[in-house]
Design a protein around this motif. Structure first.
Motif, PDB file in Angstrom:
ATOM      1  N   SER A   1      -8.708   6.870  18.807  1.00 50.17           N
ATOM      2  CA  SER A   1      -7.363   6.363  17.515  1.00 50.17           C
ATOM      3  C   SER A   1      -7.829   5.636  16.485  1.00 50.17           C
ATOM      4  CB  SER A   1      -6.662   5.253  19.094  1.00 50.17           C
ATOM      5  OG  SER A   1      -6.002   5.747  19.688  1.00 50.17           O
ATOM      6  N   ALA A   2      -8.826   6.552  15.557  1.00 55.45           N
ATOM      7  CA  ALA A   2      -9.688   5.943  14.311  1.00 55.45           C
ATOM      8  C   ALA A   2      -8.808   6.274  12.792  1.00 55.45           C
ATOM      9  CB  ALA A   2     -11.033   6.566  14.335  1.00 55.45           C
ATOM     10  N   ILE A   3      -7.496   7.328  13.517  1.00 60.96           N
ATOM     11  CA  ILE A   3      -6.558   7.577  12.062  1.00 60.96           C
ATOM     12  C   ILE A   3      -5.667   6.312  12.764  1.00 60.96           C
ATOM     13  CG2 ILE A   3      -5.047   9.234  11.202  1.00 60.96           C
ATOM     14  CD1 ILE A   3      -7.583  11.251  11.721  1.00 60.96           C
ATOM     15  N   ILE A   4      -4.906   6.003  11.825  1.00 59.20           N
ATOM     16  CA  ILE A   4      -3.661   5.092  11.560  1.00 59.20           C
ATOM     17  C   ILE A   4      -2.802   5.589  10.599  1.00 59.20           C
ATOM     18  CG2 ILE A   4      -4.283   2.843  12.846  1.00 59.20           C
ATOM     19  CD1 ILE A   4      -4.616   1.438  10.257  1.00 59.20           C
ATOM     20  N   ASN A   5      -1.499   4.773  10.936  1.00 61.23           N
ATOM     21  CA  ASN A   5       0.030   5.324  10.034  1.00 61.23           C
ATOM     22  C   ASN A   5      -0.058   4.540   8.974  1.00 61.23           C
ATOM     23  OD1 ASN A   5       2.002   6.697   8.561  1.00 61.23           O
ATOM     24  ND2 ASN A   5       2.843   6.808  10.156  1.00 61.23           N
ATOM     25  N   LYS A   6      -0.700   3.846   7.861  1.00 61.50           N
ATOM     26  CA  LYS A   6      -0.243   2.727   6.717  1.00 61.50           C
ATOM     27  C   LYS A   6       1.432   2.520   6.653  1.00 61.50           C
ATOM     28  CE  LYS A   6      -3.486   0.334   5.432  1.00 61.50           C
ATOM     29  NZ  LYS A   6      -4.226  -0.734   4.889  1.00 61.50           N
ATOM     30  N   ARG A   7       2.283   2.445   7.152  1.00 62.85           N
ATOM     31  CA  ARG A   7       3.720   2.505   7.022  1.00 62.85           C
ATOM     32  C   ARG A   7       4.368   1.191   6.080  1.00 62.85           C
ATOM     33  NH1 ARG A   7       7.573   4.986  10.798  1.00 62.85           N
ATOM     34  NH2 ARG A   7       8.810   4.714   9.003  1.00 62.85           N
ATOM     35  N   ARG A   8       5.023   0.907   5.282  1.00 62.98           N
ATOM     36  CA  ARG A   8       5.487   0.089   4.162  1.00 62.98           C
ATOM     37  C   ARG A   8       6.235  -0.640   5.078  1.00 62.98           C
ATOM     38  NH1 ARG A   8       6.410   1.505  -1.753  1.00 62.98           N
ATOM     39  NH2 ARG A   8       4.615   1.432  -3.117  1.00 62.98           N
TER      40      ARG A   8
ATOM     41  N   LYS B   1      -3.382  16.714  -0.315  1.00 67.49           N
ATOM     42  CA  LYS B   1      -3.610  17.703   0.711  1.00 67.49           C
ATOM     43  C   LYS B   1      -2.764  17.484   1.895  1.00 67.49           C
ATOM     44  CE  LYS B   1      -7.601  20.383  -0.392  1.00 67.49           C
ATOM     45  NZ  LYS B   1      -8.819  20.857   0.191  1.00 67.49           N
ATOM     46  N   CYS B   2      -2.939  15.347   2.411  1.00 68.98           N
ATOM     47  CA  CYS B   2      -2.044  15.787   3.271  1.00 68.98           C
ATOM     48  C   CYS B   2      -0.794  15.461   3.640  1.00 68.98           C
ATOM     49  CB  CYS B   2      -2.647  14.092   3.500  1.00 68.98           C
ATOM     50  SG  CYS B   2      -1.757  13.543   5.008  1.00 68.98           S
ATOM     51  N   VAL B   3       0.030  16.248   3.836  1.00 69.98           N
ATOM     52  CA  VAL B   3       1.570  15.704   4.511  1.00 69.98           C
ATOM     53  C   VAL B   3       1.854  14.739   5.295  1.00 69.98           C
ATOM     54  CG1 VAL B   3       1.968  18.087   3.349  1.00 69.98           C
ATOM     55  CG2 VAL B   3       1.680  17.940   6.211  1.00 69.98           C
ATOM     56  N   ASN B   4       1.451  14.274   5.992  1.00 64.94           N
ATOM     57  CA  ASN B   4       1.421  12.683   7.092  1.00 64.94           C
ATOM     58  C   ASN B   4       2.256  13.764   8.095  1.00 64.94           C
ATOM     59  OD1 ASN B   4       1.318  10.946   5.244  1.00 64.94           O
ATOM     60  ND2 ASN B   4       2.174  10.941   3.990  1.00 64.94           N
ATOM     61  N   CYS B   5       1.993  14.353   8.949  1.00 64.12           N
ATOM     62  CA  CYS B   5       2.618  14.743   9.415  1.00 64.12           C
ATOM     63  C   CYS B   5       2.155  14.718  11.135  1.00 64.12           C
ATOM     64  CB  CYS B   5       1.505  17.022   9.798  1.00 64.12           C
ATOM     65  SG  CYS B   5       0.208  16.566  10.004  1.00 64.12           S
ATOM     66  N   GLY B   6       0.890  13.629  10.285  1.00 68.60           N
ATOM     67  CA  GLY B   6       0.648  13.025  11.792  1.00 68.60           C
ATOM     68  C   GLY B   6      -0.140  13.486  12.753  1.00 68.60           C
ATOM     69  N   ARG B   7      -0.656  15.049  13.078  1.00 68.04           N
ATOM     70  CA  ARG B   7      -1.810  16.033  14.031  1.00 68.04           C
ATOM     71  C   ARG B   7      -2.972  15.262  14.130  1.00 68.04           C
ATOM     72  NH1 ARG B   7       0.847  21.777  12.628  1.00 68.04           N
ATOM     73  NH2 ARG B   7       2.405  21.945  12.623  1.00 68.04           N
ATOM     74  N   CYS B   8      -3.958  14.577  13.080  1.00 68.10           N
ATOM     75  CA  CYS B   8      -4.845  14.324  13.444  1.00 68.10           C
ATOM     76  C   CYS B   8      -4.952  13.223  13.563  1.00 68.10           C
ATOM     77  CB  CYS B   8      -4.964  14.078  11.583  1.00 68.10           C
ATOM     78  SG  CYS B   8      -4.027  13.194  10.831  1.00 68.10           S
ATOM     79  N   ALA B   9      -3.764  12.076  13.815  1.00 73.07           N
ATOM     80  CA  ALA B   9      -3.732  10.398  14.805  1.00 73.07           C
ATOM     81  C   ALA B   9      -4.089  10.979  16.157  1.00 73.07           C
ATOM     82  CB  ALA B   9      -2.455   9.674  14.140  1.00 73.07           C
TER      83      ALA B   9
ATOM     84  N   PRO C   1       0.772  -1.353   0.259  1.00 69.38           N
ATOM     85  CA  PRO C   1      -0.124  -0.036  -0.038  1.00 69.38           C
ATOM     86  C   PRO C   1       0.615   1.080   0.105  1.00 69.38           C
ATOM     87  CG  PRO C   1      -0.418  -0.867   2.141  1.00 69.38           C
ATOM     88  CD  PRO C   1       0.397  -1.943   1.429  1.00 69.38           C
ATOM     89  N   MET C   2       0.277   2.548  -0.327  1.00 69.72           N
ATOM     90  CA  MET C   2       0.868   3.562  -0.678  1.00 69.72           C
ATOM     91  C   MET C   2       1.757   3.801   0.636  1.00 69.72           C
ATOM     92  SD  MET C   2       2.394   4.513  -3.542  1.00 69.72           S
ATOM     93  CE  MET C   2       2.381   6.197  -3.194  1.00 69.72           C
ATOM     94  N   GLY C   3       0.833   3.899   2.108  1.00 72.50           N
ATOM     95  CA  GLY C   3       1.043   3.907   2.764  1.00 72.50           C
ATOM     96  C   GLY C   3       0.551   5.416   3.196  1.00 72.50           C
ATOM     97  N   GLY C   4       0.429   6.611   4.200  1.00 68.97           N
ATOM     98  CA  GLY C   4       0.453   7.443   5.086  1.00 68.97           C
ATOM     99  C   GLY C   4      -1.193   7.486   6.064  1.00 68.97           C
ATOM    100  N   TYR C   5      -1.664   7.922   6.392  1.00 75.95           N
ATOM    101  CA  TYR C   5      -2.211   8.410   6.953  1.00 75.95           C
ATOM    102  C   TYR C   5      -3.587   7.730   6.614  1.00 75.95           C
ATOM    103  CZ  TYR C   5       0.868   9.906  11.363  1.00 75.95           C
ATOM    104  OH  TYR C   5       2.242  10.021  11.732  1.00 75.95           O
ATOM    105  N   GLU C   6      -4.624   6.833   7.430  1.00 80.75           N
ATOM    106  CA  GLU C   6      -5.893   6.645   7.234  1.00 80.75           C
ATOM    107  C   GLU C   6      -6.947   6.679   8.094  1.00 80.75           C
ATOM    108  OE1 GLU C   6      -5.675   3.057   4.317  1.00 80.75           O
ATOM    109  OE2 GLU C   6      -4.657   3.949   3.027  1.00 80.75           O
ATOM    110  N   VAL C   7      -8.249   6.684   7.694  1.00 84.11           N
ATOM    111  CA  VAL C   7      -9.264   6.790   8.660  1.00 84.11           C
ATOM    112  C   VAL C   7      -9.707   4.965   8.344  1.00 84.11           C
ATOM    113  CG1 VAL C   7     -11.155   7.162   9.733  1.00 84.11           C
ATOM    114  CG2 VAL C   7     -10.283   9.158   8.398  1.00 84.11           C
ATOM    115  N   THR C   8      -9.981   5.088   9.970  1.00 86.15           N
ATOM    116  CA  THR C   8     -10.863   3.428  10.576  1.00 86.15           C
ATOM    117  C   THR C   8     -11.864   3.403  10.539  1.00 86.15           C
ATOM    118  OG1 THR C   8     -10.087   2.847  12.463  1.00 86.15           O
ATOM    119  CG2 THR C   8      -7.524   2.703  10.901  1.00 86.15           C
ATOM    120  N   GLU C   9     -12.568   2.318  10.489  1.00 83.91           N
ATOM    121  CA  GLU C   9     -14.508   2.088  10.797  1.00 83.91           C
ATOM    122  C   GLU C   9     -13.735   2.622  12.585  1.00 83.91           C
ATOM    123  OE1 GLU C   9     -16.365   1.421   9.188  1.00 83.91           O
ATOM    124  OE2 GLU C   9     -15.164   1.497   7.125  1.00 83.91           O
ATOM    125  N   SER C  10     -13.006   3.004  13.022  1.00 88.40           N
ATOM    126  CA  SER C  10     -13.459   3.596  14.574  1.00 88.40           C
ATOM    127  C   SER C  10     -13.947   4.422  14.517  1.00 88.40           C
ATOM    128  CB  SER C  10     -11.566   2.871  15.584  1.00 88.40           C
ATOM    129  OG  SER C  10     -11.533   1.487  15.233  1.00 88.40           O
TER     130      SER C  10
END
Length: 328
Positions: free
Chosen positions: A142-149, A128-136, A87-96
């Motif tokens: 904890s519904a936003i996770i960082n899916k990194r390779r 637009k996202c710059v993967n700063c992680g502030r939202c997570a 996966p390309m990775g980056g921050y994603e919003v989960t079902e939580s």
């Protein structure tokens, strides 16, 4: 067939075996096209979407087994065609995501990358996202996770990123310390170290050239408790004039580093070891202010090689061991 920990290891072994066999027979150039068919026979794929892609990737592995891209100063390379399933990775919003009223994730986003659907569930605009992680950090669920390779997670010096063009992993050589963590972490073996096996075979086949091997003590465990004597005999049968275990150099390194430590301690200073090339690379590239604290004693590998060179001037010395950083 001997046991391998993973299919990735077995694939690497098969490629190196075929390359070495044809190189010893001096017909590698002619067999270059045939090897992918020997490793990927038939018409049914076993690793990828089709046998054609499997053979294309094997072809790239053959190139790496023959030394890789000479213009690349790093001993670790990325096979772009094999790096396409992550996966390309980056921050994603989960079902939580509960669609809360606070919208803290939106408040802390510096690029207005978060929007909400009709159910008030958050969504992240990847453009637009710059993967700063502030939202997570702001999300109370904890519904936003960082899916990194896996390779990015494994790299402790942030030397790996994703190419915007090819979507494959790319290595920043100015940061990479050649530790090899990424090569182990990649599930597709799309990141690998290049081999110098063809250079070694060329030297062995030259009857006028003396070739000596120095091998790491850890090699004994890899072959199920083979003794040092048996390992030396095996290397001689392969064509080496002689072989030596690197523990000799380790003894010399320990002695000279101990002398350094005493001298530095008398002046009230501190010193780190220089035995590990990956550690030295990390200090040189990421903590250059500490370079004067690193021992000036060479590694056991270099100490053993110097011992052999002193006894056999002009000889080619080949180090055999598991450490990728030593190749650098």
């Amino acid at each position: 067939m001997r046991k391998f920990d993973t299919k990735v290891q077995y694939l690497k072994y098969k490629v190196l075996r075929e390359v070495a066999r044809h190189a010893f027979e001096d017909r590698l150039a002619d067999a270059y096209i045939d090897i992918p068919y020997a490793i990927v026979p038939g018409n049914e794929p076993t690793m990828r979407c089709c046998v054609y892609k499997e053979r294309a990737i094997v072809n790239e592995r053959i190139h790496m087994a023959m030394g890789g891209f000479k213009e690349n100063p790093n001993v670790i390379e990325v096979i772009d065609i094999a790096c396409d399933e992550c996966p390309m990775g980056g921050y994603e919003v989960t079902e939580s995501c509960r669609g809360c009223l606070a919208h803290r994730c939106e408040d802390v986003c510096p690029r207005d990358a978060i929007t909400f659907d009709e159910h008030q569930r958050a969504h992240i605009d990847k453009e637009k996202c710059v993967n700063c992680g502030r939202c997570a950090k702001a999300c109370p669920y904890s519904a936003i996770i960082n899916k990194r390779r896996p390779c990015e997670i494994a790299c402790k010096v942030d030397a790996i990123s994703t190419s915007a063009e090819s979507k494959a992993a790319q290595i920043d050589n100015s940061k990479c310390i050649s530790c090899g963590n990424c090569t182990v972490a990649c599930p597709f073996s799309a990141i690998s170290d290049v081999s110098m096996i063809t250079d070694v075979i060329e030297a062995i086949r030259d009857e006028k050239q003396e070739v000596y091997a120095c091998f790491a003590p850890s090699i004994e465990g890899q072959f199920g408790g083979v003794s040092v004597g048996e390992m030396i005999k095996a290397l001689q049968r392969l064509g080496f004039d002689d072989a030596m275990e690197v523990s000799l150099g380790a003894d010399a390194t320990a002695y000279y580093e101990a002398q350094e430590v005493k001298e530095v301690a008398r002046e009230g200073g501190h010193m780190t070891t220089s035995c590990c090339p990956a550690f030295y690379n990390m200090v040189a590239k990421h903590y250059p202010a500490l370079l004067d604290k690193v021992s000036h004693t060479v590694s056991p590998m270099v100490a053993t090689a110097r011992f052999i060179k002193k006894k056999h001037p002009g000889a080619v010395v080949v180090f055999i061991g598991p450490c990728i950083a030593k190749k650098s």
